[in-house]
Design a protein around this motif. Structure first.
Motif, PDB file in Angstrom:
ATOM      1  N   ASP A 125       0.833  -1.204   0.000  1.00 40.51           N
ATOM      2  CA  ASP A 125       0.000   0.000   0.000  1.00 40.51           C
ATOM      3  C   ASP A 125       0.867   1.253   0.000  1.00 40.51           C
ATOM      4  O   ASP A 125       0.589   2.223  -0.724  1.00 40.51           O
ATOM      5  CB  ASP A 125      -0.918   0.012   1.220  1.00 40.51           C
ATOM      6  N   ALA A 126       1.918   1.248   0.805  1.00 43.90           N
ATOM      7  CA  ALA A 126       2.797   2.408   0.885  1.00 43.90           C
ATOM      8  C   ALA A 126       3.531   2.629  -0.435  1.00 43.90           C
ATOM      9  O   ALA A 126       3.682   3.772  -0.894  1.00 43.90           O
ATOM     10  CB  ALA A 126       3.800   2.234   2.029  1.00 43.90           C
ATOM     11  N   TRP A 127       3.979   1.546  -1.055  1.00 40.99           N
ATOM     12  CA  TRP A 127       4.704   1.689  -2.319  1.00 40.99           C
ATOM     13  C   TRP A 127       3.772   2.144  -3.444  1.00 40.99           C
ATOM     14  O   TRP A 127       4.125   3.013  -4.241  1.00 40.99           O
ATOM     15  CB  TRP A 127       5.376   0.376  -2.676  1.00 40.99           C
ATOM     16  N   ARG A 128       2.580   1.583  -3.491  1.00 38.23           N
ATOM     17  CA  ARG A 128       1.604   2.034  -4.478  1.00 38.23           C
ATOM     18  C   ARG A 128       1.277   3.510  -4.260  1.00 38.23           C
ATOM     19  O   ARG A 128       1.126   4.283  -5.218  1.00 38.23           O
ATOM     20  CB  ARG A 128       0.341   1.181  -4.389  1.00 38.23           C
ATOM     21  N   GLY A 129       1.192   3.913  -2.999  1.00 40.89           N
ATOM     22  CA  GLY A 129       0.951   5.316  -2.690  1.00 40.89           C
ATOM     23  C   GLY A 129       2.077   6.216  -3.168  1.00 40.89           C
ATOM     24  O   GLY A 129       1.840   7.339  -3.630  1.00 40.89           O
ATOM     25  N   ARG A 130       3.319   5.751  -3.067  1.00 42.07           N
ATOM     26  CA  ARG A 130       4.463   6.521  -3.562  1.00 42.07           C
ATOM     27  C   ARG A 130       4.370   6.712  -5.079  1.00 42.07           C
ATOM     28  O   ARG A 130       4.553   7.808  -5.595  1.00 42.07           O
ATOM     29  CB  ARG A 130       5.763   5.810  -3.181  1.00 42.07           C
ATOM     30  N   LEU A 131       4.072   5.624  -5.790  1.00 39.68           N
ATOM     31  CA  LEU A 131       3.936   5.725  -7.248  1.00 39.68           C
ATOM     32  C   LEU A 131       2.797   6.675  -7.622  1.00 39.68           C
ATOM     33  O   LEU A 131       2.927   7.503  -8.523  1.00 39.68           O
ATOM     34  CB  LEU A 131       3.679   4.338  -7.841  1.00 39.68           C
ATOM     35  N   ARG A 132       1.679   6.533  -6.933  1.00 36.62           N
ATOM     36  CA  ARG A 132       0.517   7.373  -7.202  1.00 36.62           C
ATOM     37  C   ARG A 132       0.834   8.848  -6.925  1.00 36.62           C
ATOM     38  O   ARG A 132       0.430   9.735  -7.689  1.00 36.62           O
ATOM     39  CB  ARG A 132      -0.651   6.901  -6.344  1.00 36.62           C
ATOM     40  N   LYS A 133       1.564   9.100  -5.856  1.00 42.24           N
ATOM     41  CA  LYS A 133       1.893  10.482  -5.494  1.00 42.24           C
ATOM     42  C   LYS A 133       2.759  11.142  -6.565  1.00 42.24           C
ATOM     43  O   LYS A 133       2.505  12.274  -6.977  1.00 42.24           O
ATOM     44  CB  LYS A 133       2.624  10.503  -4.150  1.00 42.24           C
ATOM     45  N   GLU A 134       3.782  10.433  -7.033  1.00 39.97           N
ATOM     46  CA  GLU A 134       4.658  11.012  -8.053  1.00 39.97           C
ATOM     47  C   GLU A 134       3.916  11.165  -9.379  1.00 39.97           C
ATOM     48  O   GLU A 134       4.118  12.153 -10.100  1.00 39.97           O
ATOM     49  CB  GLU A 134       5.908  10.158  -8.228  1.00 39.97           C
ATOM     50  N   ALA A 135       3.036  10.211  -9.710  1.00 37.27           N
ATOM     51  CA  ALA A 135       2.239  10.340 -10.925  1.00 37.27           C
ATOM     52  C   ALA A 135       1.306  11.548 -10.820  1.00 37.27           C
ATOM     53  O   ALA A 135       1.130  12.298 -11.798  1.00 37.27           O
ATOM     54  CB  ALA A 135       1.442   9.067 -11.169  1.00 37.27           C
ATOM     55  N   GLY A 136       0.705  11.743  -9.655  1.00 35.93           N
ATOM     56  CA  GLY A 136      -0.159  12.902  -9.453  1.00 35.93           C
ATOM     57  C   GLY A 136       0.596  14.212  -9.588  1.00 35.93           C
ATOM     58  O   GLY A 136       0.093  15.184 -10.178  1.00 35.93           O
ATOM     59  N   ARG A 137       1.801  14.259  -9.067  1.00 34.50           N
ATOM     60  CA  ARG A 137       2.623  15.453  -9.219  1.00 34.50           C
ATOM     61  C   ARG A 137       2.922  15.716 -10.691  1.00 34.50           C
ATOM     62  O   ARG A 137       2.929  16.866 -11.148  1.00 34.50           O
ATOM     63  CB  ARG A 137       3.939  15.282  -8.449  1.00 34.50           C
ATOM     64  N   ALA A 138       3.174  14.630 -11.448  1.00 34.97           N
ATOM     65  CA  ALA A 138       3.464  14.776 -12.876  1.00 34.97           C
ATOM     66  C   ALA A 138       2.249  15.310 -13.625  1.00 34.97           C
ATOM     67  O   ALA A 138       2.383  16.147 -14.533  1.00 34.97           O
ATOM     68  CB  ALA A 138       3.906  13.431 -13.456  1.00 34.97           C
ATOM     69  N   VAL A 139       1.057  14.859 -13.255  1.00 33.12           N
ATOM     70  CA  VAL A 139      -0.159  15.365 -13.884  1.00 33.12           C
ATOM     71  C   VAL A 139      -0.348  16.843 -13.550  1.00 33.12           C
ATOM     72  O   VAL A 139      -0.638  17.667 -14.422  1.00 33.12           O
ATOM     73  CB  VAL A 139      -1.384  14.533 -13.442  1.00 33.12           C
ATOM     74  N   ASP A 140      -0.188  17.185 -12.287  1.00 34.74           N
ATOM     75  CA  ASP A 140      -0.368  18.579 -11.854  1.00 34.74           C
ATOM     76  C   ASP A 140       0.607  19.518 -12.545  1.00 34.74           C
ATOM     77  O   ASP A 140       0.283  20.682 -12.813  1.00 34.74           O
ATOM     78  CB  ASP A 140      -0.190  18.685 -10.339  1.00 34.74           C
ATOM     79  N   ALA A 141       1.811  19.017 -12.844  1.00 37.61           N
ATOM     80  CA  ALA A 141       2.835  19.848 -13.483  1.00 37.61           C
ATOM     81  C   ALA A 141       2.707  19.855 -15.002  1.00 37.61           C
ATOM     82  O   ALA A 141       3.497  20.519 -15.685  1.00 37.61           O
ATOM     83  CB  ALA A 141       4.222  19.344 -13.089  1.00 37.61           C
ATOM     84  N   GLY A 142       1.741  19.134 -15.551  1.00 35.25           N
ATOM     85  CA  GLY A 142       1.588  19.067 -16.995  1.00 35.25           C
ATOM     86  C   GLY A 142       2.585  18.146 -17.675  1.00 35.25           C
ATOM     87  O   GLY A 142       2.730  18.181 -18.899  1.00 35.25           O
ATOM     88  N   GLU A 143       3.266  17.303 -16.888  1.00 35.51           N
ATOM     89  CA  GLU A 143       4.254  16.370 -17.455  1.00 35.51           C
ATOM     90  C   GLU A 143       3.591  15.119 -18.009  1.00 35.51           C
ATOM     91  O   GLU A 143       4.180  14.424 -18.850  1.00 35.51           O
ATOM     92  CB  GLU A 143       5.273  15.999 -16.376  1.00 35.51           C
ATOM     93  N   LEU A 144       2.415  14.816 -17.505  1.00 36.32           N
ATOM     94  CA  LEU A 144       1.575  13.761 -18.055  1.00 36.32           C
ATOM     95  C   LEU A 144       0.271  14.412 -18.509  1.00 36.32           C
ATOM     96  O   LEU A 144      -0.129  15.455 -17.968  1.00 36.32           O
ATOM     97  CB  LEU A 144       1.292  12.681 -17.006  1.00 36.32           C
ATOM     98  N   PRO A 145      -0.401  13.839 -19.512  1.00 35.15           N
ATOM     99  CA  PRO A 145      -1.616  14.463 -20.044  1.00 35.15           C
ATOM    100  C   PRO A 145      -2.661  14.730 -18.971  1.00 35.15           C
ATOM    101  O   PRO A 145      -2.833  13.940 -18.036  1.00 35.15           O
ATOM    102  CB  PRO A 145      -2.117  13.435 -21.064  1.00 35.15           C
ATOM    103  N   GLY A 146      -3.354  15.848 -19.098  1.00 34.65           N
ATOM    104  CA  GLY A 146      -4.438  16.153 -18.188  1.00 34.65           C
ATOM    105  C   GLY A 146      -5.472  15.050 -18.208  1.00 34.65           C
ATOM    106  O   GLY A 146      -5.773  14.477 -19.258  1.00 34.65           O
ATOM    107  N   GLY A 147      -6.012  14.753 -17.055  1.00 36.80           N
ATOM    108  CA  GLY A 147      -6.986  13.684 -16.964  1.00 36.80           C
ATOM    109  C   GLY A 147      -6.380  12.318 -16.717  1.00 36.80           C
ATOM    110  O   GLY A 147      -7.107  11.344 -16.509  1.00 36.80           O
ATOM    111  N   THR A 148      -5.039  12.220 -16.752  1.00 34.26           N
ATOM    112  CA  THR A 148      -4.392  10.949 -16.439  1.00 34.26           C
ATOM    113  C   THR A 148      -4.716  10.550 -15.004  1.00 34.26           C
ATOM    114  O   THR A 148      -4.618  11.362 -14.086  1.00 34.26           O
ATOM    115  CB  THR A 148      -2.868  11.059 -16.616  1.00 34.26           C
TER     116      THR A 148
END
Length: 220
Positions: free
Chosen positions: A134-157
């Motif tokens: 759960d903690a590791w999945r949360g780490r991946l999710r957190k960094e992916a969310g940061r990437a979305v917020d920064a526009g590094e991944l497509p909006g809506g990802t």
């Protein structure tokens, strides 16, 4: 013998028990740990081994903690200096793939093996394994969310979808290496990650440093 030396020797003995236990459990499972076997391999008495942990379950939990420390050093620490978001996620995935490619644990990913062993067996060991995933999945999710917020991944990802796919790719890599001994598997995993996260831009030399924060596998 001075009290300080006695404590140091006890810690050294405990560390030796844990290192051997991690090696055994990686290849044969946490249930493969027996007090008698450890005592024989380490030249100790059974009571000597039990004196450090008290029970097999306590030993198993300590082994999970030690495996988590190794995972953190191998996978999380190399990614910590990278900028949060996509850059860190890419470094983290490469370190994660490398950890399996290099066979850091004799039996592959320690926590994948532990999950298969305990996922249907309620109790403290299963809870500890689940908490690390759960903690590791949360780490991946957190960094992916940061990437979305920064526009590094497509909006809506969906960050949960990204975490799910990355976990799936690396678990497939572990399976391919352990069961099939497929030498192409690490490259296939890298291609899968690249297809999800895109190609990295040119390195700028900028390094981000976050304050320490707890993370577990699978910190494990």
């Amino acid at each position: 013998m001075s009290p300080r030396k006695s404590v140091a020797e006890a810690l050294s003995t405990r560390a030796a028990i844990l290192e051997r236990s991690v090696a055994i459990a990686s290849a044969e499972g946490l249930e493969g740990l027996t007090i008698g076997r450890l005592a024989g391999e380490l030249g100790m008495s059974k009571s000597g081994v039990l004196g450090h942990f008290g029970s097999k379950e306590t030993l198993q939990l300590a082994v999970l903690d030690r495996a988590g420390e190794i995972f953190r050093a191998e996978v999380w620490e190399p990614a910590r200096p990278a900028a949060p978001g996509l850059a860190r996620l890419r470094v983290l995935c490469e370190a994660w793939i490398s950890y399996l490619e290099r066979g850091v644990f004799p039996g592959g990913c320690f926590f994948v093996a532990a999950a298969h062993e305990f996922d249907g067996r309620p109790g403290p060991v299963r809870d500890a394994v689940e908490a690390r995933f759960d903690a590791w999945r949360g780490r991946l999710r957190k960094e992916a969310g940061r990437a979305v917020d920064a526009g590094e991944l497509p909006g809506g990802t969906d960050p949960d979808q990204v975490a799910f796919e990355l976990l799936g790719a690396v678990m497939a890599l572990n399976h391919a290496l352990q069961l099939h001994h497929d030498p192409r598997a690490p490259e296939l995993a890298r291609r899968t990650v690249q297809a999800r996260l895109g190609r990295p831009a040119a390195v700028t030399g900028q390094v981000h440093r976050d304050p320490p924060e707890p993370t577990t596998a699978p910190e494990r």
